[in-house]
Design an enzyme around this catalytic site. Structure first.
Site, short mmCIF file in Angstrom:
data_model
loop_
_atom_site.label_atom_id
_atom_site.label_comp_id
_atom_site.label_asym_id
_atom_site.label_seq_id
_atom_site.Cartn_x
_atom_site.Cartn_y
_atom_site.Cartn_z
N LYS A 1 0.83 -1.21 0.00
CA LYS A 1 0.00 0.00 0.00
C LYS A 1 0.87 1.26 0.00
O LYS A 1 0.61 2.19 -0.74
CB LYS A 1 -0.93 0.04 1.23
CG LYS A 1 -1.93 -1.10 1.29
CD LYS A 1 -3.01 -0.84 2.31
CE LYS A 1 -2.52 -0.66 3.74
NZ LYS A 1 -1.94 -1.88 4.35
N ARG B 1 -10.10 1.55 9.33
CA ARG B 1 -9.73 0.16 9.57
C ARG B 1 -10.79 -0.59 10.35
O ARG B 1 -10.61 -1.78 10.62
CB ARG B 1 -8.42 0.10 10.36
CG ARG B 1 -7.20 -0.16 9.49
CD ARG B 1 -6.00 0.28 10.29
NE ARG B 1 -4.83 -0.51 10.09
CZ ARG B 1 -3.62 0.04 9.88
NH1 ARG B 1 -3.48 1.34 9.77
NH2 ARG B 1 -2.57 -0.73 9.79
N ARG C 1 11.07 -5.08 5.00
CA ARG C 1 10.72 -3.67 4.74
C ARG C 1 11.66 -2.71 5.48
O ARG C 1 12.01 -2.91 6.63
CB ARG C 1 9.29 -3.43 5.19
CG ARG C 1 8.86 -2.00 5.01
CD ARG C 1 7.40 -1.88 4.92
NE ARG C 1 6.72 -2.22 6.16
CZ ARG C 1 5.41 -2.16 6.30
NH1 ARG C 1 4.66 -1.83 5.28
NH2 ARG C 1 4.85 -2.46 7.45
N ARG D 1 10.88 -1.10 11.15
CA ARG D 1 9.95 -0.76 12.23
C ARG D 1 9.86 -1.91 13.22
O ARG D 1 9.80 -3.07 12.82
CB ARG D 1 8.56 -0.51 11.64
CG ARG D 1 8.44 0.84 11.01
CD ARG D 1 7.19 1.02 10.22
NE ARG D 1 6.03 0.31 10.71
CZ ARG D 1 4.84 0.33 10.10
NH1 ARG D 1 4.70 1.03 9.00
NH2 ARG D 1 3.82 -0.34 10.58
N ARG E 1 -0.76 -8.28 13.99
CA ARG E 1 -1.35 -7.30 13.07
C ARG E 1 -2.23 -7.98 12.04
O ARG E 1 -3.30 -7.48 11.68
CB ARG E 1 -0.24 -6.49 12.39
CG ARG E 1 0.35 -5.47 13.32
CD ARG E 1 1.73 -5.05 12.89
NE ARG E 1 1.70 -4.18 11.74
CZ ARG E 1 2.78 -3.87 11.04
NH1 ARG E 1 3.96 -4.38 11.36
NH2 ARG E 1 2.69 -3.06 10.02
P1 AMP Z 1 0.56 1.22 9.85
O1 AMP Z 1 1.79 2.03 9.61
O2 AMP Z 1 -0.58 1.61 8.95
O3 AMP Z 1 0.85 -0.24 9.82
O4 AMP Z 1 0.06 1.56 11.33
C1 AMP Z 1 0.89 1.28 12.44
C2 AMP Z 1 0.04 1.12 13.69
O5 AMP Z 1 -0.69 2.34 13.94
C3 AMP Z 1 -1.03 0.05 13.60
O6 AMP Z 1 -0.52 -1.25 13.88
C4 AMP Z 1 -2.00 0.55 14.66
O7 AMP Z 1 -1.52 0.29 15.97
C5 AMP Z 1 -1.96 2.06 14.46
N1 AMP Z 1 -2.99 2.50 13.48
C6 AMP Z 1 -2.76 3.07 12.25
N2 AMP Z 1 -3.91 3.35 11.63
C7 AMP Z 1 -4.90 2.95 12.48
C8 AMP Z 1 -6.33 2.96 12.41
N3 AMP Z 1 -6.97 3.44 11.33
N4 AMP Z 1 -7.02 2.47 13.48
C9 AMP Z 1 -6.39 2.00 14.56
N5 AMP Z 1 -5.06 1.94 14.69
C10 AMP Z 1 -4.30 2.41 13.65
#
Ligand code: AMP
Length: 262
Positions: free
Chosen positions: A23, A98, A137, A170, A181
């Site tokens: 993405k 989400r 990554r 990360r 996740r």
């Molecule tokens: P990402 O970089 O999109 O993988 O987001 C990293 C972390 O941020 C996720 O594992 C969640 O803990 C939190 N997070 C990001 N977007 C959301 C969302 N829309 N709702 C809830 N938690 C989120």
């Protein structure tokens, strides 16, 4: 030449799919090719955390565990971002919404401004791919540019192509966190697709394809055309493609079920 009345003047796209399905890479492509702002809630939360805000501190424990941050902390988060001038022509939501409450709140906000969602890109890929892609990554923290040690290596090992600054892995890309996740994604995020499908917004993207082909498919959908990787010439070829797709999805469902029951 004026815009046709049925075509929204603002493109509003959402990217949905498990972490590591590409993405972020495609978001960069879309941002550069179309005049869209890129809002990644993961990046917004990491910035809040870096600044040590109350939200950042509250989100931290969930993020470190690979869990979704509770809705009550998330529901108003993207609205300020969407009001920024760079989002006037179009916006790209990466990692938001989400959950079902996030969908409801977002749509209420967008409908009130008369900028409804126009595309929901669903990045479809196998759990094995998710794990392979996530574990390799690398991220450039300040720009959000992503690389992959195998599939999209930086020009200089461990360094961002544009700034030369170091790239990091990360902490939530560690294998055990990736499993959490995936589970969160499957339980809470996958169900939102049914709602978007009912409204005819979902464009299925085969995220297993090479990066350029995925971009070409997204590009076609952005221009309201069928994607090149799925353009069959005859009815028989279409039937074959559809049957192959059904078989592929059934295999994938079995793999997901096996993975999640481990
Ligand atoms: P990402 O970089 O999109 O993988 O987001 C990293 C972390 O941020 C996720 O594992 C969640 O803990 C939190 N997070 C990001 N977007 C959301 C969302 N829309 N709702 C809830 N938690 C989120």
């Amino acid at each position: 030449m004026g815009l046709s009345p049925s075509k929204p003047a603002v493109t509003g796209a959402v990217l949905v799919g498990p972490n590591g399905c590409g993405k972020g890479t495609q978001a960069q492509f879309l941002k550069e090719k179309y005049e869209m702002c890129h809002i990644s809630t993961g990046d917004v939360l990491r910035e809040e955390r870096r600044k040590g805000t109350a939200l950042g501190q509250q989100a931290d424990e969930y993020m470190r565990e690979g869990k979704l941050v509770p809705d009550e902390l998330m529901l108003d988060l993207v609205h300020n971002e969407l009001d920024k001038p760079q989002c006037k022509r179009g916006f790209l939501l990466d990692g938001y919404p989400r959950t079902k409450p996030q969908v409801a709140k977002l749509e209420e906000f967008l409908n009130a401004r008369k900028t409804p969602l126009t595309h929901v890109f669903y990045f479809d890929c196998d759990p094995e791919t998710v794990i392979e892609r996530t574990s390799g990554r690398l991220v450039h923290v300040s720009s959000g540019r992503t690389y992959h040690s195998k599939f999209k290596p930086p020009k200089v090992n461990g360094k961002d192509d544009l700034t030369g600054e170091p790239l990091i892995q990360r902490p939530d890309d560690a294998r055990d966190k990736v499993a959490v996740r995936l589970n969160e994604y499957f339980q809470k995020t996958q169900p939102i697709l049914a709602e978007f499908r009912q409204r005819g917004l979902v464009r299925d993207i085969d995220a297993e394809l090479p990066i350029q082909e995925v971009s070409a498919d997204i590009d076609a959908y952005m221009n309201h055309k069928p994607p090149p990787s799925r353009q069959p010439a005859t009815v028989n070829q279409r039937v074959t493609l559809i049957n192959e797709e059904i078989a592929r999805l059934q295999r994938q469902k079995l793999r997901w079920e096996a993975k999640l029951s481990q």
